[in-house]
Structures are given as structure tokens and as C-alpha cells.
Design a protein around this motif. Structure first.
Motif, PDB file in Angstrom:
ATOM      1  N   LYS A  17     -13.323   1.709  -2.639  1.00 14.46           N
ATOM      2  CA  LYS A  17     -12.347   2.573  -2.003  1.00 14.46           C
ATOM      3  C   LYS A  17     -12.319   2.289  -0.508  1.00 14.46           C
ATOM      4  N   ASP A  64       0.384   7.086   9.805  1.00 20.36           N
ATOM      5  CA  ASP A  64      -0.060   7.549   8.480  1.00 20.36           C
ATOM      6  C   ASP A  64      -1.578   7.402   8.356  1.00 20.36           C
ATOM      7  N   LEU A 106       0.845  -1.189   0.000  1.00 20.11           N
ATOM      8  CA  LEU A 106       0.000   0.000   0.000  1.00 20.11           C
ATOM      9  C   LEU A 106       0.883   1.243   0.000  1.00 20.11           C
ATOM     10  N   LYS A 107       0.493   2.201  -0.844  1.00 19.53           N
ATOM     11  CA  LYS A 107       1.179   3.500  -0.921  1.00 19.53           C
ATOM     12  C   LYS A 107       2.669   3.326  -1.234  1.00 19.53           C
ATOM     13  N   GLU A 108       2.997   2.187  -1.875  1.00 21.02           N
ATOM     14  CA  GLU A 108       4.383   1.867  -2.227  1.00 21.02           C
ATOM     15  C   GLU A 108       5.303   1.913  -1.002  1.00 21.02           C
ATOM     16  N   ARG A 109       4.718   1.654   0.140  1.00 20.00           N
ATOM     17  CA  ARG A 109       5.507   1.750   1.385  1.00 20.00           C
ATOM     18  C   ARG A 109       5.211   0.626   2.365  1.00 20.00           C
ATOM     19  N   TYR A 110       3.954   0.192   2.447  1.00 21.19           N
ATOM     20  CA  TYR A 110       3.551  -0.765   3.485  1.00 21.19           C
ATOM     21  C   TYR A 110       3.282  -2.135   2.866  1.00 21.19           C
ATOM     22  N   PHE A 124      -4.403   7.535   4.850  1.00 24.33           N
ATOM     23  CA  PHE A 124      -4.518   7.785   3.407  1.00 24.33           C
ATOM     24  C   PHE A 124      -5.672   6.966   2.832  1.00 24.33           C
ATOM     25  N   GLU A 125      -6.015   7.289   1.578  1.00 22.51           N
ATOM     26  CA  GLU A 125      -7.044   6.557   0.852  1.00 22.51           C
ATOM     27  C   GLU A 125      -6.409   5.417   0.072  1.00 22.51           C
ATOM     28  N   VAL A 126      -7.176   4.349  -0.099  1.00 23.74           N
ATOM     29  CA  VAL A 126      -6.711   3.178  -0.840  1.00 23.74           C
ATOM     30  C   VAL A 126      -7.724   2.862  -1.928  1.00 23.74           C
ATOM     31  N   GLN A 159      10.081   1.781   4.607  1.00 23.73           N
ATOM     32  CA  GLN A 159      10.997   2.897   4.864  1.00 23.73           C
ATOM     33  C   GLN A 159      11.802   2.693   6.143  1.00 23.73           C
ATOM     34  N   ASP A 207       6.733  -1.585   7.306  1.00 21.40           N
ATOM     35  CA  ASP A 207       7.027  -0.282   6.736  1.00 21.40           C
ATOM     36  C   ASP A 207       8.373  -0.385   6.008  1.00 21.40           C
TER      37      ASP A 207
END
Length: 463
Positions: A85, A75, A6-10, A77-79, A31, A29
Motif C-alpha cells: 500500500k 489531492d 491512479l484513482k481513475e484520474r491521474y 489518497f491511498e493507493v 479531469q 490530471d
């Protein structure tokens, strides 16, 4: 779920829980390379506006909080899913076991552990309720409290999680809110869509009762909506009074704040068995810290032997006194002429004085033993002390203490036995030898309770 990142991070690792319109995921994560928890609220026909409001509120409130014993905001955010959604809320992951799981796996908690837990949780509530505006959790229960690093010496680290029902109270609000919480742990005012800071105290009190009994509040004895705390076996009278005020249905009779509840709890004296049993005539004192545990008991078993010893010693003293009176003149008649005929009168006087002093010393020693035994019968105590290295066995009398057997290494303890099938007592097995106490003045429940106190501190097996 089709997405693995998700979000290119999780990076999603696995699903932790799921219910209608919601998923809780364990992720990494990328990061920070740390584990995180992702809460997903999926938009569908089943979702209600109130659920969205609570979800957004949880993230917003956690974002403004910073306390080591609660999850940290990371964090929000929308997915975009395949055809739906969702909103994603990311928070720190706490690797720990819930109190509910602890009860299921290891059984109930001791009173000392419950007090320690209560103090930690009240400190968390003091922080939450001290925010501006105040933050009320509204869903405190065993499954929302995590515990890790628990050992025989310490309750460990305590965490309060799941702020999905959280509510803030502002001076402009009337404290009116949605009915949320868990039946059995909810305060009565929450059923009327009202929650205040003291509502969390009720939920905490109900949770602590569960930890002591292993029974859900719904199944716990109640009368006219009030918990019958006095029926809890392993709970002292004074802790019972404190819990009763925590779970008082009438808001006005409950503790007004977490700080007041903590201050009252701090004033409670150390736990002793006689506080929760009217049949126990003598107190057992327990002092426990991370480094040492001390258990002081009456010497009921030793009292019987003390009486026998007292009678025997008294008879010896009487016989010794009578024999001394009868034999001294005869001894003098035999030895006095011998010393005089040989011109050793001075030596005779010295010898006679020495003999008299020796006999007097023996006589005084016997009578001192008689006096000590007389005092030991009503006032004597037996103390067991265990530290990180050794075990010590002592007798206490009128403030004086002496060790009646050599200390032994703590590693010699192999198991504990509450001996509940025979005469109740607590037995510590030291290899093939045993040390027991409590016989004659503990009932079955008390022996089991005391054995559990030692077991939890030593972190060894009870049979």
C-alpha cells in the motif's frame, strides 16, 4: 509501477525521482488535462514513523496555503499496489529549472540577480512565517528553488518547492523537532533538533552564497563555523555585510524575521565595482531595469587624451594671443589709410570692431575648451546607455551630459569580450567596430563581472 492511472484520474507519464520508500511521478490530471506531481510514500519494512508523519504534514500544510510561488495542494489518497500500500499526495506541477541546474548549465549569478532572487524568496518566507501557526520550510537549498522565464532583463519567476521537511511552530510548542535539512544549508540550531523562522534565513543566506560562488557551502571558506563572505569576489561590501548577518551562526545575531531582512536588503544602494575591490579607485555605477541599463565609468583613457588636448589647446591660446597682439597694429597700419583716403571711416570702424569681436570670440572659445578639459580630467564620466531599441554614448561633466557620437541600433551588438588575457577591459563588438571601457582601472575579475552583467541583461554571448 504497474498502475498507469491512479484513482481513475491521474495518468502516470514518467518517474521524476526515486529513493527508498518514495517515488515522485509526473502525471496528467484527466479531469483538468493539466500536469501534476504525485508523491508516493510506499509502506515497507524501511519506512519509519517519522517519514509518515512528515509526509502527512506536508500535504496538510500545503492544503492550507495559497501562494503563487509555492505548489498547490490537489489531492491526497491511498493507493493499492500489487502487494503493498502507499499514500499519494498530488500537487501542481511547475515547469521550471532549479537554481542548482542553472549554476551547472550557465554558471554563477550576478549580484543584482542574487538581490532580486533574495527579495522574491524573502516575500515567500514572509508569507509562510506569517501563517498562524508559523510555517518553517527547514530545507531551503538551490535544488528546492525553481526559476523560469529568466532573461537578460529580468530574473524571472521564482518558486519554492519540496515542503517535505516543513514544520509549524505554535505557541504551545517548544520549537523542538526532528533533525531535518541538508548539510551545509542547515542552520546550527537545526543540528540540535530546533528550528525557528530565522533558521530559514540562514538556509537562504547559504543558498545565495552558493549562487554567487558556484561552490557548495561545505566547500566555501569558513572560519570557526562562520562564512568568510568578504572573500567572495563578485559581491559588494554592503551585500557581504547583509549576507553575513543572514548566515550568522548565533541565532541572536541573525535577522529576526524575513521582513527585517527584506527591509535591510531594500536599503542597500546600487551595486558598484569599487565595493568589492580595494584596488579600484574609481566607481563604476550600474543602473539596471527591465527596459534600460546604464553603465557610468571614469574616463581614464580619455583623461590621458584630455591632458594632451589641454596642453595643446593652451599652447594654441598663448600663440593666438601673442600673434594677435603683434599683428593687430600692423593690420591697422595697412588698412586704416586706405579706408580714410576713400572716406570710409565709419566702415573702417565697423570692420575693425567686427574683427576684434571675432578674434575675441575665438579667444574665449579656446579658453573655454581649456577650462572644460581642466574640469574633465578629475570630474568627467563616460556613460553607456542601452534600451530596447538603441545604444547611446555620452559624456557627463558636473551634471551636464552630451552625446559624443550618434546612437546606433541595439541589434548591432554581436558579442561581448572581457579581454581578460590582455589588459582587462570590457569590449562591445558592434559589427566590425568595438566600444571599450574599463581599461586601466579594472582587474581581470572585475572585467569579467561587468561583462557578465551586460551579457545577462542583453542575453547574448560573451567570449
Amino acid at each position: 509501477m504497474s498502475l498507469r492511472v491512479l484513482k481513475e484520474r491521474y495518468e502516470i507519464l514518467r518517474q521524476l525521482a526515486k529513493k527508498a520508500g518514495r517515488k515522485i511521478l509526473l502525471a496528467r490530471d484527466l479531469q483538468t488535462n493539466e500536469l501534476v506531481v504525485i508523491k508516493l510514500l510506499i509502506f515497507n519494512s524501511e519506512i519509519e514513523w517519522e517519514e509518515l508523519k512528515l509526509f502527512q504534514r506536508e500535504a496538510q500544510i500545503l492544503r492550507n496555503l495559497s501562494f503563487s510561488a509555492i505548489p498547490s495542494y490537489i489531492d491526497f489518497f491511498e493507493v493499492a499496489l500489487s502487494n503493498k500500500k502507499a499514500l499519494a499526495f498530488v500537487q501542481s506541477y511547475i515547469e521550471a529549472v532549479s537554481l542548482e541546474q542553472h549554476i551547472q548549465n550557465k554558471g554563477t549569478f550576478s549580484e543584482i540577480e542574487v538581490k532580486q532572487l533574495a527579495k522574491f524568496l524573502l516575500q515567500i518566507l514572509i508569507y509562510l512565517h506569517g501563517q498562524n501557526p508559523s510555517v518553517v520550510h527547514r530545507d531551503i537549498k538551490p535544488s528546492n528553488i525553481l526559476l523560469t522565464n529568466r532573461s537578460g532583463n529580468s530574473i524571472g519567476d521564482v518558486f519554492l518547492i519540496d515542503f517535505g521537511s516543513v514544520q509549524t511552530l505554535t505557541s504551545s510548542e517548544s520549537d523542538i523537532c526532528t533533525v531535518v535539512g541538508t548539510y551545509g544549508y542547515m542552520s546550527p540550531e537545526q543540528f540540535g533538533a530546533r528550528a525557528v523562522a530565522a533558521s530559514d534565513l540562514y538556509s537562504l543566506g547559504a543558498t545565495l552564497i552558493y549562487l554567487l560562488t558556484g561552490k557548495s557551502p561545505v566547500d566555501s571558506p569558513q572560519k570557526l563555523g562562520k562564512f568568510e563572505v568578504w572573500r567572495i569576489n563578485n559581491c559588494s561590501r554592503e551585500l557581504g555585510k547583509w549576507l553575513k548577518k543572514m548566515v550568522e551562526p548565533e541565532l541572536e545575531k541573525r535577522f529576526k524575521s524575513a521582513a527585517e531582512a527584506l527591509n535591510s536588503l531594500d536599503k542597500l544602494s546600487s551595486t558598484n565595482l569599487s565595493d568589492f575591490s580595494s584596488n579600484l579607485s574609481k566607481k563604476i555605477s550600474i543602473k539596471k531595469s527591465a527596459d534600460v541599463i546604464e553603465i557610468t565609468t571614469p574616463c581614464r583613457k580619455d583623461r590621458e587624451s584630455s591632458i594632451v588636448h589641454f596642453i595643446g589647446t593652451l599652447n594654441v591660446a598663448i600663440l593666438y594671443g601673442m600673434s594677435s597682439i603683434l599683428l593687430l597694429p600692423k593690420i591697422e597700419a595697412i588698412f586704416q589709410p586706405i579706408f580714410i583716403n576713400h572716406g570710409l571711416m565709419n566702415n573702417y570702424l565697423l570692420a575693425a570692431t567686427a574683427i576684434l569681436m571675432a578674434m575675441l570670440s575665438i579667444y574665449v572659445t579656446i579658453w573655454l575648451k581649456i577650462i572644460v578639459n581642466m574640469l574633465f580630467i578629475p570630474f568627467g564620466k563616460k556613460k553607456l546607455q542601452i534600451d530596447k531599441q538603441r545604444i547611446y554614448f555620452s559624456y557627463k561633466l558636473l551634471g551636464l551630459e552630451y552625446r559624443y557620437r550618434p546612437s546606433i541600433p541595439r541589434q548591432a551588438i554581436i558579442k561581448l569580450d572581457s579581454n581578460t588575457n590582455k589588459i582587462p577591459e570590457v569590449i562591445i563588438w558592434l559589427g566590425i567596430y568595438k566600444y571599450s571601457f574599463g581599461k586601466g582601472f579594472l582587474n581581470t575579475a572585475q572585467a569579467a563581472w561587468l561583462s557578465r552583467e551586460l551579457r545577462d541583461w542583453l542575453d547574448i554571448k560573451t567570449i
